[in-house]
Design a protein around this motif. Structure first.
Motif, mmCIF file in Angstrom:
data_model
loop_
_atom_site.group_PDB
_atom_site.id
_atom_site.type_symbol
_atom_site.label_atom_id
_atom_site.label_comp_id
_atom_site.label_asym_id
_atom_site.label_seq_id
_atom_site.Cartn_x
_atom_site.Cartn_y
_atom_site.Cartn_z
ATOM 1 N N ARG A 1 -53.572 -41.352 -12.796
ATOM 2 C CA ARG A 1 -53.276 -40.334 -13.813
ATOM 3 C C ARG A 1 -52.427 -39.202 -13.233
ATOM 4 O O ARG A 1 -52.725 -38.684 -12.154
ATOM 5 C CB ARG A 1 -54.573 -39.733 -14.366
ATOM 6 C CG ARG A 1 -55.372 -40.682 -15.201
ATOM 7 C CD ARG A 1 -56.538 -40.044 -15.943
ATOM 8 N NE ARG A 1 -56.863 -38.688 -15.648
ATOM 9 C CZ ARG A 1 -58.079 -38.256 -15.277
ATOM 10 N NH1 ARG A 1 -59.069 -39.127 -15.118
ATOM 11 N NH2 ARG A 1 -58.323 -36.972 -15.070
ATOM 12 N N PRO A 2 -51.414 -38.763 -13.988
ATOM 13 C CA PRO A 2 -50.553 -37.674 -13.506
ATOM 14 C C PRO A 2 -51.252 -36.327 -13.372
ATOM 15 O O PRO A 2 -50.713 -35.426 -12.723
ATOM 16 C CB PRO A 2 -49.458 -37.601 -14.583
ATOM 17 C CG PRO A 2 -49.441 -38.950 -15.206
ATOM 18 C CD PRO A 2 -50.859 -39.411 -15.196
ATOM 19 N N ASP A 3 -52.437 -36.168 -13.981
ATOM 20 C CA ASP A 3 -53.141 -34.883 -13.863
ATOM 21 C C ASP A 3 -54.047 -34.834 -12.639
ATOM 22 O O ASP A 3 -54.655 -33.800 -12.375
ATOM 23 C CB ASP A 3 -53.977 -34.613 -15.126
ATOM 24 C CG ASP A 3 -55.080 -35.640 -15.327
ATOM 25 O OD1 ASP A 3 -54.829 -36.847 -15.118
ATOM 26 O OD2 ASP A 3 -56.201 -35.248 -15.707
ATOM 27 N N ARG A 27 -60.479 -29.246 -15.984
ATOM 28 C CA ARG A 27 -59.785 -28.001 -16.327
ATOM 29 C C ARG A 27 -59.341 -27.974 -17.780
ATOM 30 O O ARG A 27 -59.402 -26.946 -18.442
ATOM 31 C CB ARG A 27 -58.597 -27.806 -15.379
ATOM 32 C CG ARG A 27 -59.062 -27.504 -13.960
ATOM 33 C CD ARG A 27 -58.037 -27.810 -12.890
ATOM 34 N NE ARG A 27 -58.676 -27.805 -11.564
ATOM 35 C CZ ARG A 27 -58.201 -28.418 -10.505
ATOM 36 N NH1 ARG A 27 -57.087 -29.103 -10.589
ATOM 37 N NH2 ARG A 27 -58.824 -28.372 -9.344
ATOM 38 N N TYR A 28 -58.888 -29.105 -18.305
ATOM 39 C CA TYR A 28 -58.427 -29.157 -19.701
ATOM 40 C C TYR A 28 -59.579 -28.910 -20.672
ATOM 41 O O TYR A 28 -59.372 -28.467 -21.799
ATOM 42 C CB TYR A 28 -57.772 -30.517 -19.968
ATOM 43 C CG TYR A 28 -57.089 -30.642 -21.306
ATOM 44 C CD1 TYR A 28 -56.035 -29.810 -21.658
ATOM 45 C CD2 TYR A 28 -57.494 -31.617 -22.215
ATOM 46 C CE1 TYR A 28 -55.392 -29.940 -22.887
ATOM 47 C CE2 TYR A 28 -56.869 -31.756 -23.449
ATOM 48 C CZ TYR A 28 -55.815 -30.910 -23.771
ATOM 49 O OH TYR A 28 -55.193 -31.038 -24.989
ATOM 50 N N GLY A 85 -60.755 -34.840 -17.494
ATOM 51 C CA GLY A 85 -60.206 -33.627 -16.909
ATOM 52 C C GLY A 85 -61.127 -32.430 -17.041
ATOM 53 O O GLY A 85 -61.459 -32.013 -18.141
ATOM 54 N N LYS A 89 -50.112 -35.454 -8.494
ATOM 55 C CA LYS A 89 -49.399 -34.173 -8.485
ATOM 56 C C LYS A 89 -48.875 -33.839 -7.090
ATOM 57 O O LYS A 89 -47.745 -33.372 -6.931
ATOM 58 C CB LYS A 89 -50.321 -33.058 -8.997
ATOM 59 C CG LYS A 89 -50.638 -33.178 -10.482
ATOM 60 C CD LYS A 89 -51.223 -31.911 -11.051
ATOM 61 C CE LYS A 89 -52.595 -31.603 -10.540
ATOM 62 N NZ LYS A 89 -53.203 -30.443 -11.258
ATOM 63 N N TYR A 124 -52.502 -36.852 -23.860
ATOM 64 C CA TYR A 124 -53.022 -35.947 -22.832
ATOM 65 C C TYR A 124 -52.162 -36.008 -21.575
ATOM 66 O O TYR A 124 -51.947 -35.014 -20.892
ATOM 67 C CB TYR A 124 -54.479 -36.309 -22.522
ATOM 68 C CG TYR A 124 -55.051 -35.639 -21.289
ATOM 69 C CD1 TYR A 124 -55.170 -34.256 -21.202
ATOM 70 C CD2 TYR A 124 -55.481 -36.398 -20.199
ATOM 71 C CE1 TYR A 124 -55.685 -33.647 -20.071
ATOM 72 C CE2 TYR A 124 -56.007 -35.793 -19.063
ATOM 73 C CZ TYR A 124 -56.099 -34.423 -19.007
ATOM 74 O OH TYR A 124 -56.608 -33.821 -17.883
ATOM 75 N N TYR A 125 -51.689 -37.218 -21.247
ATOM 76 C CA TYR A 125 -50.657 -37.351 -20.223
ATOM 77 C C TYR A 125 -49.666 -38.412 -20.698
ATOM 78 O O TYR A 125 -49.800 -38.931 -21.806
ATOM 79 C CB TYR A 125 -51.244 -37.662 -18.838
ATOM 80 C CG TYR A 125 -51.944 -38.993 -18.680
ATOM 81 C CD1 TYR A 125 -51.232 -40.173 -18.471
ATOM 82 C CD2 TYR A 125 -53.339 -39.084 -18.691
ATOM 83 C CE1 TYR A 125 -51.869 -41.389 -18.303
ATOM 84 C CE2 TYR A 125 -53.980 -40.302 -18.518
ATOM 85 C CZ TYR A 125 -53.237 -41.447 -18.328
ATOM 86 O OH TYR A 125 -53.875 -42.652 -18.170
ATOM 87 N N SER A 126 -48.690 -38.727 -19.900
ATOM 88 C CA SER A 126 -47.567 -39.597 -20.264
ATOM 89 C C SER A 126 -47.969 -40.823 -21.083
ATOM 90 O O SER A 126 -48.641 -41.730 -20.578
ATOM 91 C CB SER A 126 -46.852 -40.061 -18.994
ATOM 92 O OG SER A 126 -45.944 -41.114 -19.271
#
Length: 341
Positions: A191-193, A93-94, A91, A198, A39-41
């Protein structure tokens, strides 16, 4: 049952990593479960996990919690005294784009954990929920005793469903359960999201940031080590089924089960504009803001009433947004080898 064993799902995640480090420092044996989802890195998750694997009392299983029977096998093999369930598809939005992943991880995964606990009961189960469970509620600060019936995203709906699922198991099988509702957790290894990651990345790269609801957003930002401290203290506050169904005023304890919901927040609603100003101060750069309308499923404000947490543990989160943001930016620069301009 080993009194010193904690099973942590989502152990290579942002919060899981920090919690595992704290538990290991406190002398616990920690069994982690994390499927290292993309889902992320994945690299970020692997880096966290490698740091945990330096501890001799840490072991990890890189498989999915929704895998049928896996959690029951792990509960039987390790007999954890405590279970902290953090693994989830996160998340807001996801969840609009890929709702099935939320169904599988959040609903089916939690079901597998509850079944495992039914077969091999721990002393205490602590399961992560979210401030998004309060949904369309407008009365703030949010209190655990408020009804929460109108979730505005599928993510929030799955987390509220896990609260209800856990309540039924607590009632039927006398399993002590604490659900905690997190409020916008941030900090190093984040988290990068998430907005802080960001925004910091974009500002340092000289790129514009997307600011939703034209900046008219408020969040109860909670620093990750404050959150971990609260979880650690709540581990020892084991809910008991109330005698005669009598619940103390202000307590979210169920009248029919050893089940409680606890907010973990900073008890302060901070404007998004102030949060961005803190990032600007920490990076030494001004943000180029791209003002946009609010996104589907998002809520304009969150604010925790954390009085119950304080009453149960004597603790209240302490870290201010400027301090916490500065610590994140410092970590980000070190991890990504960026240098101040």
């Amino acid at each position: 049952m080993s009194q010193k064993t904690v099973l942590v799902t989502g152990s290579s995640g942002f919060i899981g990593y920090h919690l595992c480090r704290r538990l290991l420092a406190d002398g616990f044996r920690v069994v982690g479960v994390d499927n290292l989802s993309d889902y992320y890195s994945v690299q970020l998750k692997q880096d966290r996990q490698e740091m945990l694997e330096q501890y001799p009392d840490f072991s990890v299983i890189n498989r999915s919690i929704e895998e049928p029977g896996l959690m029951t096998e792990l509960f039987a093999a390790h007999e954890p005294a405590y279970v902290v369930h953090l693994a989830a598809q996160a998340g807001v939005r996801y969840s609009i784009e890929n709702p099935r992943s939320y169904l599988e991880s959040n609903i089916t995964g939690t079901f597998e954990i509850l079944e495992a606990a039914r077969a091999h009961p721990p002393r205490h189960m602590l399961l992560a929920s979210t401030s998004s469970a309060f949904g369309a509620n407008t009365q703030m600060p949010y209190q655990e005793t408020q009804r929460a019936d109108h979730q505005m995203s599928f993510y929030a709906a799955t987390k509220k469903a896990t609260e209800n699922m856990a309540h039924s198991y607590a009632h039927l099988f006398d399993l002590p359960v604490t659900m905690f509702r997190f409020f916008t957790v941030y900090g190093p290894w984040g988290r990068p999201d998430m907005a802080l990651f960001k925004f910091t990345k974009a500002i340092l790269e000289g790129k514009p940031i997307d600011v939703y609801n034209f900046g008219d957003m408020q969040r109860d930002f909670t620093f990750v080590t404050d959150l971990v401290e609260a979880i650690r203290l709540l581990m020892e506050v084991i809910p008991e089924r109330p005698a005669n169904g009598v619940v103390p005023e202000g307590d979210s304890l169920s009248p029919v089960a050893p089940h409680r919901v606890v907010n973990i927040g900073n008890s302060e609603s901070v404007r998004l504009t102030a949060f961005i100003e803190a990032i600007e101060a920490a990076t030494g750069r001004k943000a180029d803001q791209n003002l946009m309308p609010i996104q589907a499923g998002d809520v304009p404000a969150t604010w925790a009433d954390a009085a119950l947490l304080n009453r149960l543990t004597g603790y209240s989160p302490q870290t201010s947004v400027p301090e916490g943001v500065a610590r994140f930016v410092s970590w980000y620069r070190e991890y990504y080898h960026t240098v101040p301009s």
